[in-house]
Design an enzyme around this catalytic site. Structure first.
Site, PDB file in Angstrom:
ATOM      1  N   GLU A  84      56.840 -14.790  58.481  1.00 40.50           N
ATOM      2  CA  GLU A  84      58.126 -14.970  59.154  1.00 40.50           C
ATOM      3  C   GLU A  84      57.917 -15.334  60.612  1.00 40.50           C
ATOM      4  OE1 GLU A  84      62.174 -12.596  60.528  1.00 40.50           O
ATOM      5  OE2 GLU A  84      60.733 -11.582  59.221  1.00 40.50           O
ATOM      6  N   LYS A 140      59.408   5.385  46.711  1.00 39.64           N
ATOM      7  CA  LYS A 140      59.662   3.948  46.802  1.00 39.64           C
ATOM      8  C   LYS A 140      61.136   3.585  46.674  1.00 39.64           C
ATOM      9  CE  LYS A 140      54.982   2.962  45.459  1.00 39.64           C
ATOM     10  NZ  LYS A 140      54.028   2.407  44.500  1.00 39.64           N
ATOM     11  N   ASP A 164      50.542   0.880  50.824  1.00 41.53           N
ATOM     12  CA  ASP A 164      51.354   0.518  49.661  1.00 41.53           C
ATOM     13  C   ASP A 164      52.639  -0.103  50.196  1.00 41.53           C
ATOM     14  OD1 ASP A 164      52.957   0.388  47.412  1.00 41.53           O
ATOM     15  OD2 ASP A 164      52.221   2.271  46.585  1.00 41.53           O
ATOM     16  N   HIS A 174      64.858 -17.719  67.013  1.00 44.91           N
ATOM     17  CA  HIS A 174      64.422 -18.091  65.665  1.00 44.91           C
ATOM     18  C   HIS A 174      64.289 -19.596  65.520  1.00 44.91           C
ATOM     19  CE1 HIS A 174      65.169 -13.907  64.648  1.00 44.91           C
ATOM     20  NE2 HIS A 174      64.550 -14.123  63.509  1.00 44.91           N
TER      21      HIS A 174
END
Length: 425
Positions: A122, A253, A327, A418
């Site tokens: 990104e 998660k 993770d 951006h």
């Protein structure tokens, strides 16, 4: 984000250990003033071989770490090293990795200036966090404290009726010492600290909470809980109809309110005061504008039904997790927390972030793979005794990102940033 009495006492002990925090701040500030003058990390929007080499040479000089695998100077070939990390292996996915910093951190375990690797595709992300780190440095560093720790596994037991459940529970609750013994026999690192109960009809959910040392701990607590559950089923006077190792209650998660109000992994809080001058010169806005944006965006988060109120914790955490062998799916729970910004009487900006669900580790999992190990070593966060340090750096990183994005949005620079950094030329 309340804590139990024991957790609160542990948090108080940690904070009390920082009673000489002014000395720590002075030591960090003087680090760049004594001896050689401080040199900034070479920043580059365009990608050039010359710029890459400059940054690698800079990192080697500043940290003593040579990024051979990350830079591609050394090729990974030890395929057996991947066993336990991947199945049906076909090759490696290459994710661009940048670096920000130095980011000054004053904590209970992390003290110093850190260059932080971020793996992402990104555009604008690295530039934004780098700007936030610069503001934090000029302010003398961010105070970041790992308050409490705990990783849970929540098995479910079903009975014919609530009476059987009650008999089962009466037998089980005094067995804490036996469960601790089973835990110690199953794992070298896990320590069982607490058992909580949740009853719903003839369903009983037991939440076993552990301290998992320097590992993130999901597999560790699963194995320990499985061993405890087999002992329970074999010895309990009332047998459950069936049981499952996880009831989907622990928050593994996923973003949950129960983890948000307790802890899952490591709970970290980080704060800083930025002068009006730093806000103006580095972040290109004002403390008042940032505070007003924070107030409005928090109301927006509440209306959206979000758990917590923050800007983009997931951006920095996902990039750092990818770079350092965490993770990555745990970002779904780690990126829950609260950001706060307010103008203090001096006219300066107070900002803080609190992350109750940092599932992170510096041993096990993917942390020992070549590029991931190099990235952890860049921050002196690889191995035993480094997980709290890593968590405190996570808090400081997230704070830097929150400052930068809030500044851009409050000043109307978000879109142009951006456009500048995030689009192909």
């Amino acid at each position: 984000m309340a804590s139990t009495n024991d957790k609160s006492l542990n948090a108080i002990e940690t904070i009390t250990a920082l009673q000489n925090i002014d000395v720590l701040i002075d030591a960090i500030q003087n680090k760049s003033l004594n001896g050689t003058a401080h040199t900034n990390l070479p920043f580059e929007q365009s990608i050039t071989a010359e710029g890459i080499n400059k940054r690698l040479e800079f990192l080697l000089k500043e940290t003593g770490k040579e990024m051979k695998f990350v830079s591609g100077k050394k090729i990974f070939s030890e395929l057996t090293q991947l066993e336990g990390n991947i199945e049906n292996y076909i090759g490696l996915s290459m994710i661009p990795t940048g670096v920000i910093g130095p980011l000054r951190v004053i904590g209970s375990a992390a003290n110093g200036e850190f260059y932080i690797p971020l793996a992402t595709s990104e555009g604008a992300l690295v530039a934004s966090y780098h700007r936030g780190a610069k503001a934090c440095n000029l302010a003398g560093g961010a105070t970041s404290i790992c308050l409490v720790e705990g990783v849970q596994r929540s098995p479910l037991f079903k009975f014919n009726d609530i009476a059987e459940l009650g008999q089962f529970l009466i037998w089980l609750l005094p067995k804490m010492d036996e469960f601790k013994r089973i835990t110690e026999n199953t794992s070298r690192f896990a320590k069982l600290t607490e058992i909580k109960t949740n009853i719903e009809g003839n369903h009983l959910i037991l939440t076993f909470e552990y301290h998992t040392g320097d590992a993130s701990g999901q597999n560790m607590v699963t194995l320990c809980t499985d061993a405890i559950c087999h002992y329970i089923v074999e010895n309990a006077p009332v047998k459950p109809l069936f049981w499952f190792i996880e009831s989907n209650y622990s928050g593994d998660k996923k973003a949950t309110a129960i983890s948000f109000t307790n802890v899952r992994g490591k709970k970290v809080t980080t704060e800083i005061i930025l002068s009006e001058k730093i806000v103006g010169e580095v972040l290109k806005t004002t403390p008042v504008a940032m505070s007003e944006y924070w107030k409005s965006s928090t109301i927006g988060a509440i209306q959206s039904g979000a758990i917590g109120a923050q800007g983009h914790y997931a951006n920095g955490l996902a990039a750092l997790f990818l770079a350092t062998g965490q993770d990555v799916a745990c970002v779904s729970e780690a990126a829950v927390g609260v950001t706060r910004m307010e103008v203090i009487p001096s006219g300066d900006l107070y900002a803080s972030v609190t992350l109750p669900n940092l599932i992170v580790g510096t041993i096990g999992g993917g942390t020992g793979l070549p590029t991931q190990k190099e990235c952890l070593e860049l921050m002196d966060c690889y191995g035993v005794g480094k997980a709290r340090k890593y968590a405190e750096i996570c808090g400081a990183l997230v704070l830097a990102g929150e400052l930068s994005i809030a500044a851009a949005l409050s000043a109307g620079h978000f879109s142009s940033a951006h456009k500048k950094f995030g689009r192909k030329k």
